[in-house]
Design an enzyme around this catalytic site. Structure first.
Site, PDB file in Angstrom:
ATOM      1  N   ASP A 127       2.491  -5.213   0.710  1.00 47.33           N
ATOM      2  CA  ASP A 127       3.696  -5.036   1.519  1.00 47.33           C
ATOM      3  C   ASP A 127       3.747  -4.154   2.629  1.00 47.33           C
ATOM      4  OD1 ASP A 127       6.689  -5.382   1.954  1.00 47.33           O
ATOM      5  OD2 ASP A 127       6.839  -3.476   1.003  1.00 47.33           O
TER       6      ASP A 127
ATOM      7  N   THR B  69       6.911  -2.258   4.211  1.00 47.65           N
ATOM      8  CA  THR B  69       7.771  -1.204   4.319  1.00 47.65           C
ATOM      9  C   THR B  69       7.784  -0.281   2.943  1.00 47.65           C
ATOM     10  OG1 THR B  69       9.052  -2.315   5.727  1.00 47.65           O
ATOM     11  CG2 THR B  69       9.917  -0.336   4.415  1.00 47.65           C
TER      12      THR B  69
ATOM     13  N   ASP C  70       6.708  -2.151  -3.428  1.00 50.83           N
ATOM     14  CA  ASP C  70       7.359  -1.022  -4.006  1.00 50.83           C
ATOM     15  C   ASP C  70       8.891  -1.356  -4.294  1.00 50.83           C
ATOM     16  OD1 ASP C  70       8.059  -0.879  -1.074  1.00 50.83           O
ATOM     17  OD2 ASP C  70       9.020   0.931  -1.507  1.00 50.83           O
TER      18      ASP C  70
END
Length: 631
Positions: free
Chosen positions: A325, A327, A522
């Site tokens: 991922d 960001t 996250d």
């Protein structure tokens, strides 16, 4: 060498068994020495003394063999007991005693290595203090310090940690300055300087200054608590390779028994048949494999990552694709001001002050970043008289009677840009976010913001690619932003503007194409993808749901830990594979030589114990040593 009795608590049982076996082994060794020195020609003395020695010495093996018979399974203890009885039955009295000594010695080595491997994990559990000091406000509105049990600490309470004490909670330092040893948690070998605003982890050691920490994750929710939970799960669950090792060990034993029967049928030599059973050893696989898994999980935990079971360590070794991922994973997830451009007659200092004042009440990440930049520059903000927000466009405020608009170009309107040079008003394809500002309807400047790439992201990506892994980035962000980050990190494959279901589809496509996939993320929107991948790897700084959905958590959120973890998993696989191949080669050669009468029973026993010891010690190489703080 076989599965031990499970009725006693494991630690007490291992300590008691090891001591008993050592005493029995020493006793048998003295008997053998006595037989050789004092009664070498007295058959009745040899038989009587050997009988006593075998009954006493074989008692642990008899107990475990009976346990295996009741469970209807073949084990090394049972097969070796058969060989010991057979050797005694054909008159090889001293040899049977020596074989018993070797079997017990191998059991002692196995117990000690397994004990070390499990201790490397479970000593984590006793590291936190039992009580802590917290600062509270009394009914008289005075601050008081009270000592309470660690389990009674609640969120947002202020915990006081003196120099030399262990930090008991995850939280943010609100007062004090010190250096903190985080080696037990993050794997960082050097102490880290901490001051107000810095996040610290439970299980770290405060070195030289008093700290006040606001508890943000306590108990099982702390990084240390999650590590302990992962340890307990790892000890209770078997990886597929461990189950395969158990089945293969049983297969080797059955093969040895069948080989012994065949040897007797062909040669009519009972000595050779017994030697075939004696020489075959499977503990290098049966004990070495779980030891390797436990030790590698312990080593990973010491380096800042905890793996929630041996099966996931095994899957890490098989990966060929890593999906990140963007960001909060490859980037810090918080935008920062990269440039401030003002028109003639307006200073950049004044532009930043006005924009930050307008964003005073904003909850938007870009607005917060502008306010943070102004505070860092020491700008004095002006309280807006009014505040109106239009989601997706921008906001309008009144400051000292002047109308200030901050947002995208459409929010300011075309009239605001009349007469402006194109270079001042044009957008960008670099992936930056542009915020435009107008003052009483006139454009006065723009502020560029961008998410910051993690410090070691590029290096980590390069190392993963050197390992032969495919690296892919998935993000819901704009294509221009994603491609800019991907170019900076030299990621060849990127997919942008994806909803969570789009990320799931991308992972499914990779798995259906035959790839073994790890997903690193996250956020809340990463949770389905983390659960869907072969291995989900969550950043420790991420959301609770992301950590819960993953099988691996990087406590320090250091991307370098991904590469280290995969390297460790591959090393573990190489060690286990070496044990498998080595056991097959040694057993096959040994049984063949024993069948032809080339090996004596004593040499067969030495080969058996020697090969098993080598393979168990090979796995024990993964057991992490103690850090300086623990010595």
């Amino acid at each position: 060498m076989g599965e031990k009795n499970q009725t006693a608590p494991i630690w007490a049982r291992i300590e008691r068994d090891a001591l008993n076996r050592i005493l029995i082994t020493v006793f048998l060794a003295l008997i053998v020495i006595g037989l050789e020195i004092f009664v070498p020609q007295q058959l009745w003395a040899i038989m009587g003394t050997t009988a006593v020695g075998l009954i006493y010495g074989c008692w642990p093996i008899i107990i475990e063999s009976w346990h295996d018979i009741r469970q209807r399974k073949m084990s090394m203890d049972l097969s070796m007991f058969i060989a010991i009885v057979a050797a005694a039955a054909i008159g090889q009295w001293v040899t049977s005693l020596i074989i018993t000594i070797f079997v017990l010695a191998a059991d002692i080595l196995e117990d000690l290595c397994m004990d070390q491997g499990k201790n490397a994990l479970t000593d984590l559990m006793s590291f936190l203090p039992g009580t802590v000091r917290i600062k509270q406000t009394s009914s008289a509105k005075k601050e008081v310090i009270q000592r309470v049990a660690l389990k009674e600490v609640r969120l947002n309470q202020i915990v006081i940690i003196s120099p030399g004490e262990r930090i008991p909670v995850d939280g943010t330092v609100i007062n004090g300055f010190s250096s903190v040893d985080q080696s037990r948690i993050t794997g960082e070998s050097m102490p880290v300087e901490v001051t107000a605003g810095v996040f610290v982890y439970a299980g770290s050691v405060n070195r030289n200054g008093a700290l006040e920490v606001r508890a943000e994750r306590v108990g099982e929710e702390s990084s240390y608590g999650q590590t302990i939970a992962a340890v307990q799960e790892a000890q209770s669950n078997q990886a597929p390779i461990q189950k395969l090792a158990d089945k293969f060990a049983a297969f080797l034993i059955y093969t040895a028994i069948a080989g012994a029967i065949l040897t007797w049928i062909v040669t009519r030599n009972l000595h050779n048949a017994i030697d075939v059973i004696i020489v075959a050893g499977a503990c290098g696989i049966a004990a070495g494999t779980p030891l390797a898994m436990l030790a590698s999980i312990a080593r990973a935990a010491r380096k800042g990552a905890f793996v929630k079971g041996g099966s996931y360590m095994e899957s890490l070794a098989q990966l060929d694709t890593i999906i990140f991922d963007k960001t909060g994973t490859l980037t810090l997830g918080s935008p920062k001001v990269t440039s401030v451009v003002s028109v003639d007659g307006v200073s950049t200092k004044r532009l930043l002050q006005l924009a930050a004042s307008a964003e005073w009440h904003s909850e938007h990440p870009l607005g917060k970043a502008i306010v943070a930049a102004a505070n860092e520059n020491g700008e004095k903000l002006i309280q807006p008289d009014s505040f109106e927000n239009k989601p997706g466009q921008g906001l309008t405020t009144v400051i000292d009677g002047h109308i200030l608009r901050v947002g995208n170009a459409g929010h300011l309107g075309q009239d605001a840009f009349r007469g402006m040079e194109e270079k001042n008003t044009q957008s960008t394809d670099s992936g930056e976010n542009i915020v435009y500002i107008s003052y009483d309807g006139r454009f006065i400047g723009k502020i560029s913001l961008a998410d910051s790439v993690r410090a070691n992201a590029a290096e980590s990506i390069a190392e993963l690619k050197k390992m032969g892994l495919r690296v892919i980035m998935l993000t819901g962000d704009r294509t221009a932003t994603a491609e800019s980050i991907a170019a900076e990190l030299q990621i060849d494959e990127v997919r942008a503007e994806l909803m969570p279901e789009g990320k799931l589809a991308a992972i499914d496509a990779q798995r259906q194409a035959g790839h073994k996939v790890a997903m690193v993320g996250d956020g809340v929107n990463d949770a389905p993808s983390l659960a869907q991948a072969d291995v989900g790897i969550a950043m420790g700084s991420g959301t609770d749901i992301a950590r819960d959905s993953s099988k691996v958590v990087l406590i320090s959120s250091n991307l370098g830990d991904v590469q280290s973890l995969i390297s460790l998993a591959r090393r573990t696989r190489r060690i286990v594979n070496f044990n498998f191949v080595g056991t097959i080669v040694v057993d096959a050669a040994g049984m063949l030589l024993a069948g032809f009468g080339i090996l004596t029973p004593l040499v067969a026993a030495i080969v058996h114990v020697g090969s098993e010891s080598i393979f168990i010690l090979n796995s024990a190489r993964l057991i992490p040593g103690k850090s300086k703080q623990e010595r």
